[in-house]
Write a protein that holds these residues in place. Structure first.
Motif, PDB file in Angstrom:
ATOM      1  N   LYS A  97      75.951  21.743  12.282  1.00  0.00           N
ATOM      2  CA  LYS A  97      75.702  20.703  13.852  1.00  0.00           C
ATOM      3  C   LYS A  97      77.117  21.729  14.525  1.00  0.00           C
ATOM      4  O   LYS A  97      78.543  21.974  14.562  1.00  0.00           O
ATOM      5  N   VAL A  98      76.893  22.053  15.957  1.00  0.00           N
ATOM      6  CA  VAL A  98      77.434  23.061  16.481  1.00  0.00           C
ATOM      7  C   VAL A  98      78.084  22.425  17.995  1.00  0.00           C
ATOM      8  O   VAL A  98      76.570  21.615  18.743  1.00  0.00           O
ATOM      9  N   GLY A  99      78.887  21.827  18.387  1.00  0.00           N
ATOM     10  CA  GLY A  99      79.196  21.505  20.111  1.00  0.00           C
ATOM     11  C   GLY A  99      79.512  22.695  21.114  1.00  0.00           C
ATOM     12  O   GLY A  99      79.693  24.150  20.229  1.00  0.00           O
ATOM     13  N   TYR A 100      79.865  22.576  22.270  1.00  0.00           N
ATOM     14  CA  TYR A 100      79.975  23.454  22.668  1.00  0.00           C
ATOM     15  C   TYR A 100      81.326  23.364  23.611  1.00  0.00           C
ATOM     16  O   TYR A 100      81.847  22.841  24.178  1.00  0.00           O
ATOM     17  N   THR A 101      82.087  24.871  24.120  1.00  0.00           N
ATOM     18  CA  THR A 101      83.397  24.643  24.410  1.00  0.00           C
ATOM     19  C   THR A 101      83.127  25.126  26.003  1.00  0.00           C
ATOM     20  O   THR A 101      81.750  26.106  26.302  1.00  0.00           O
ATOM     21  N   ASN A 102      84.178  25.252  27.107  1.00  0.00           N
ATOM     22  CA  ASN A 102      83.517  25.812  27.971  1.00  0.00           C
ATOM     23  C   ASN A 102      83.778  27.269  28.617  1.00  0.00           C
ATOM     24  O   ASN A 102      84.446  27.585  27.686  1.00  0.00           O
ATOM     25  N   ASN A 103      84.472  26.628  30.145  1.00  0.00           N
ATOM     26  CA  ASN A 103      84.592  28.638  30.017  1.00  0.00           C
ATOM     27  C   ASN A 103      86.281  28.765  30.222  1.00  0.00           C
ATOM     28  O   ASN A 103      86.442  29.628  29.933  1.00  0.00           O
ATOM     29  N   ASN A 104      86.753  27.744  29.491  1.00  0.00           N
ATOM     30  CA  ASN A 104      88.511  28.121  29.080  1.00  0.00           C
ATOM     31  C   ASN A 104      88.635  27.804  27.285  1.00  0.00           C
ATOM     32  O   ASN A 104      89.517  27.444  27.795  1.00  0.00           O
ATOM     33  N   ASP A 105      87.400  27.685  27.307  1.00  0.00           N
ATOM     34  CA  ASP A 105      87.322  27.412  25.603  1.00  0.00           C
ATOM     35  C   ASP A 105      87.709  25.812  25.392  1.00  0.00           C
ATOM     36  O   ASP A 105      88.489  25.941  24.192  1.00  0.00           O
ATOM     37  N   ASP A 118      80.297  19.998  13.241  1.00  0.00           N
ATOM     38  CA  ASP A 118      80.968  21.367  12.116  1.00  0.00           C
ATOM     39  C   ASP A 118      82.095  22.575  12.787  1.00  0.00           C
ATOM     40  O   ASP A 118      82.943  23.064  12.747  1.00  0.00           O
ATOM     41  N   ILE A 119      81.712  22.549  13.715  1.00  0.00           N
ATOM     42  CA  ILE A 119      81.976  23.800  14.792  1.00  0.00           C
ATOM     43  C   ILE A 119      81.908  23.478  15.703  1.00  0.00           C
ATOM     44  O   ILE A 119      80.602  23.303  16.883  1.00  0.00           O
ATOM     45  N   LEU A 120      82.358  24.923  16.943  1.00  0.00           N
ATOM     46  CA  LEU A 120      82.603  24.888  18.699  1.00  0.00           C
ATOM     47  C   LEU A 120      82.002  26.040  18.419  1.00  0.00           C
ATOM     48  O   LEU A 120      82.687  27.262  17.866  1.00  0.00           O
ATOM     49  N   ALA A 121      80.939  26.272  19.969  1.00  0.00           N
ATOM     50  CA  ALA A 121      81.098  27.474  19.732  1.00  0.00           C
ATOM     51  C   ALA A 121      80.429  27.594  21.709  1.00  0.00           C
ATOM     52  O   ALA A 121      80.317  26.634  22.376  1.00  0.00           O
ATOM     53  N   PRO A 122      81.051  29.269  22.415  1.00  0.00           N
ATOM     54  CA  PRO A 122      80.874  28.775  23.699  1.00  0.00           C
ATOM     55  C   PRO A 122      79.511  28.471  24.308  1.00  0.00           C
ATOM     56  O   PRO A 122      77.773  28.570  22.757  1.00  0.00           O
ATOM     57  N   GLY A 123      79.303  27.203  24.834  1.00  0.00           N
ATOM     58  CA  GLY A 123      77.787  26.978  25.648  1.00  0.00           C
ATOM     59  C   GLY A 123      77.858  26.644  26.784  1.00  0.00           C
ATOM     60  O   GLY A 123      76.930  25.971  27.072  1.00  0.00           O
TER      61      GLY A 123
END
Length: 158
Positions: A97-105, A118-123
């Motif tokens: 399951k993937v969440g997301y980060t903003n432009n500042n990570d 489970d993990i974050l990715a750029p979104g």
């Protein structure tokens, strides 16, 4: 690598129902079963809450079968800024399951979060090719944000 797309949205881009998701997963399951050497990654960038009567039991069984065949399943966690476990994702042990980060990570305020992610990715502010119906051209780009934009990033590196 071969890229195969299973469309589970209608022509008006309405979100898929559980039955459509299960049909697409079964098609991949059947394909991998007759081609055991095939490597596969499934990206589920869609918002579906698995709670109450729609607990997703058939989807969980299909995902478990796919995982047992070596298929990697990537699932968007949602964009409500809430605990992803509240969406029934805690029972989907066969998918990442993937969440997301903003432009500042940093975790974006709209990304679902919690132990079920489970993990974050750029979104955030992700560019994508967009079809311009006025120009009858796909040379323009759109921009969007959400876990549905982050999940394909994780799928691409799987």
């Amino acid at each position: 690598a071969t890229l195969v797309s299973y469309a589970i949205f209608d022509c008006d881009n309405h979100a898929a129902g559980k039955l459509d998701i299960d049909i697409a997963l079964k098609m991949v399951n059947d394909t991998v079963a007759i081609n055991p050497q095939m490597k596969a990654v499934i990206n589920l960038s869609l918002g579906h809450r698995y709670t109450g009567e729609d607990s997703g039991e058939s989807t969980k069984k299909l995902e478990a079968s796919l995982m047992n065949q070596g298929v990697v399943i990537i699932r968007a966690s949602g964009n409500s800024g809430e605990n992803a476990c509240e969406y029934g994702l805690s029972d989907f042990n066969s998918s990442l399951k993937v969440g997301y980060t903003n432009n500042n990570d940093y975790l974006d305020a709209h990304s679902n979060w919690g132990p079920c992610v489970d993990i974050l990715a750029p979104g955030s502010s992700i560019s994508f090719p967009a079809y311009d119906s006025l120009l009858n051209s796909s040379r323009n780009y759109g921009s969007g944000s959400g876990s549905s934009f982050a999940a394909p990033v994780v799928s691409g590196v799987s």
